[in-house]
Design a protein around this motif. Structure first.
Motif, PDB file in Angstrom:
ATOM      1  N   THR A 197       1.722  10.863  10.058  1.00 32.13           N
ATOM      2  CA  THR A 197       0.958   9.610  10.116  1.00 32.13           C
ATOM      3  C   THR A 197       1.706   8.475  10.799  1.00 32.13           C
ATOM      4  OG1 THR A 197       1.664   9.136   7.853  1.00 32.13           O
ATOM      5  CG2 THR A 197      -0.523  10.130   8.138  1.00 32.13           C
TER       6      THR A 197
ATOM      7  N   TYR B  99       3.845   2.070   2.778  1.00 35.21           N
ATOM      8  CA  TYR B  99       4.730   3.227   2.668  1.00 35.21           C
ATOM      9  C   TYR B  99       3.872   4.461   2.409  1.00 35.21           C
ATOM     10  CZ  TYR B  99       7.677   6.910   0.969  1.00 35.21           C
ATOM     11  OH  TYR B  99       8.270   8.137   0.823  1.00 35.21           O
ATOM     12  N   THR B 100       4.224   5.558   3.062  1.00 35.47           N
ATOM     13  CA  THR B 100       3.494   6.794   2.822  1.00 35.47           C
ATOM     14  C   THR B 100       4.398   8.014   2.829  1.00 35.47           C
ATOM     15  OG1 THR B 100       1.660   8.182   3.563  1.00 35.47           O
ATOM     16  CG2 THR B 100       2.942   7.085   5.277  1.00 35.47           C
TER      17      THR B 100
ATOM     18  N   GLY C  46       6.755   5.566   7.352  1.00 36.65           N
ATOM     19  CA  GLY C  46       6.145   6.877   7.200  1.00 36.65           C
ATOM     20  C   GLY C  46       6.833   7.901   8.073  1.00 36.65           C
TER      21      GLY C  46
ATOM     22  N   PHE D 115      -5.204   9.876   7.460  1.00 30.48           N
ATOM     23  CA  PHE D 115      -4.720  10.288   6.143  1.00 30.48           C
ATOM     24  C   PHE D 115      -5.817  11.100   5.483  1.00 30.48           C
ATOM     25  CE2 PHE D 115      -2.298   6.532   7.089  1.00 30.48           C
ATOM     26  CZ  PHE D 115      -1.054   6.762   6.534  1.00 30.48           C
TER      27      PHE D 115
ATOM     28  N   SER E 228       3.311  11.234   3.915  1.00 34.56           N
ATOM     29  CA  SER E 228       2.246  11.982   4.580  1.00 34.56           C
ATOM     30  C   SER E 228       2.753  12.466   5.930  1.00 34.56           C
ATOM     31  CB  SER E 228       1.019  11.095   4.828  1.00 34.56           C
ATOM     32  OG  SER E 228       0.547  10.515   3.643  1.00 34.56           O
TER      33      SER E 228
ATOM     34  N   CYS F 204       0.858  -1.179   0.000  1.00 31.71           N
ATOM     35  CA  CYS F 204       0.000   0.000   0.000  1.00 31.71           C
ATOM     36  C   CYS F 204       0.895   1.231   0.000  1.00 31.71           C
ATOM     37  CB  CYS F 204      -0.914  -0.005   1.223  1.00 31.71           C
ATOM     38  SG  CYS F 204      -2.089   1.372   1.215  1.00 31.71           S
TER      39      CYS F 204
ATOM     40  N   VAL G  49       0.764   5.411  -0.151  1.00 26.70           N
ATOM     41  CA  VAL G  49      -0.141   6.548   0.017  1.00 26.70           C
ATOM     42  C   VAL G  49       0.648   7.845  -0.094  1.00 26.70           C
ATOM     43  CG1 VAL G  49      -1.793   7.704   1.530  1.00 26.70           C
ATOM     44  CG2 VAL G  49      -1.633   5.202   1.550  1.00 26.70           C
ATOM     45  N   TYR G  50       0.199   8.709  -0.997  1.00 30.20           N
ATOM     46  CA  TYR G  50       0.765  10.040  -1.175  1.00 30.20           C
ATOM     47  C   TYR G  50      -0.354  11.035  -0.893  1.00 30.20           C
ATOM     48  CZ  TYR G  50       4.482   7.457  -3.446  1.00 30.20           C
ATOM     49  OH  TYR G  50       5.493   6.573  -3.701  1.00 30.20           O
ATOM     50  N   SER G  51      -0.315  11.635   0.307  1.00 25.24           N
ATOM     51  CA  SER G  51      -1.402  12.532   0.709  1.00 25.24           C
ATOM     52  C   SER G  51      -0.984  13.365   1.906  1.00 25.24           C
ATOM     53  CB  SER G  51      -2.646  11.715   1.085  1.00 25.24           C
ATOM     54  OG  SER G  51      -2.467  11.106   2.358  1.00 25.24           O
TER      55      SER G  51
END
Length: 134
Positions: A102, A96-97, A120, A75, A99, A64, A66-68
């Motif tokens: 988080t 992985y993010t 993260g 998120f 953000s 997963c 996430v770019y946010s």
């Protein structure tokens, strides 16, 4: 086959272009690899839609990304789409993010829910404009 949930806030007025470019780079890097890609962005950034998408993995391992925007408990900037206390569907994920914040409470909740790895940020995430051709 690699299963991938690619989640990004493309409609954010300040960072949407950057988040989208990150997602596009991921897709370009996957070119030619056997991948089951589930891309989630825009109006589909809801808890319900993300949960329905994750259910398609049938409890198998998945990645997963996430770019946010983020906070210590969730998120998303305008709509929270992954929240502390609602992370059970992400068990068996490598997460992985990019953000902010988080890695605090929601990241810990992901690990407690069975996420294999969470990578993260516990503070503000940043980047240098123009450093990379994104």
């Amino acid at each position: 086959m690699v299963r991938l949930a690619l989640i990004f806030e493309d409609d954010d007025p300040n960072m949407g272009v950057y988040f989208t470019a990150c997602a596009e780079n991921v897709k370009a890097a996957m070119n030619g690899h056997a991948t089951e890609l589930h891309e989630i962005s825009g109006e589909n950034l809801t808890i319900g839609h993300i949960n329905l998408t994750i259910e398609k993995f049938n409890g198998d391992k998945f990645i997963c990304l996430v770019y946010s925007h983020g906070s210590k408990t969730s998120f998303g900037s305008r709509n929270e789409f992954i929240v502390k206390g609602g992370t059970k569907k992400f068990n068996k994920s490598f997460f992985y993010t990019f953000s902010c914040h988080t890695g605090r409470e929601v990241g810990e909740d992901l690990i407690e829910s069975g996420c294999v790895t969470f990578w993260g940020y516990t503070s503000e995430a940043s980047f240098v404009v123009g450093y990379l051709p994104i």
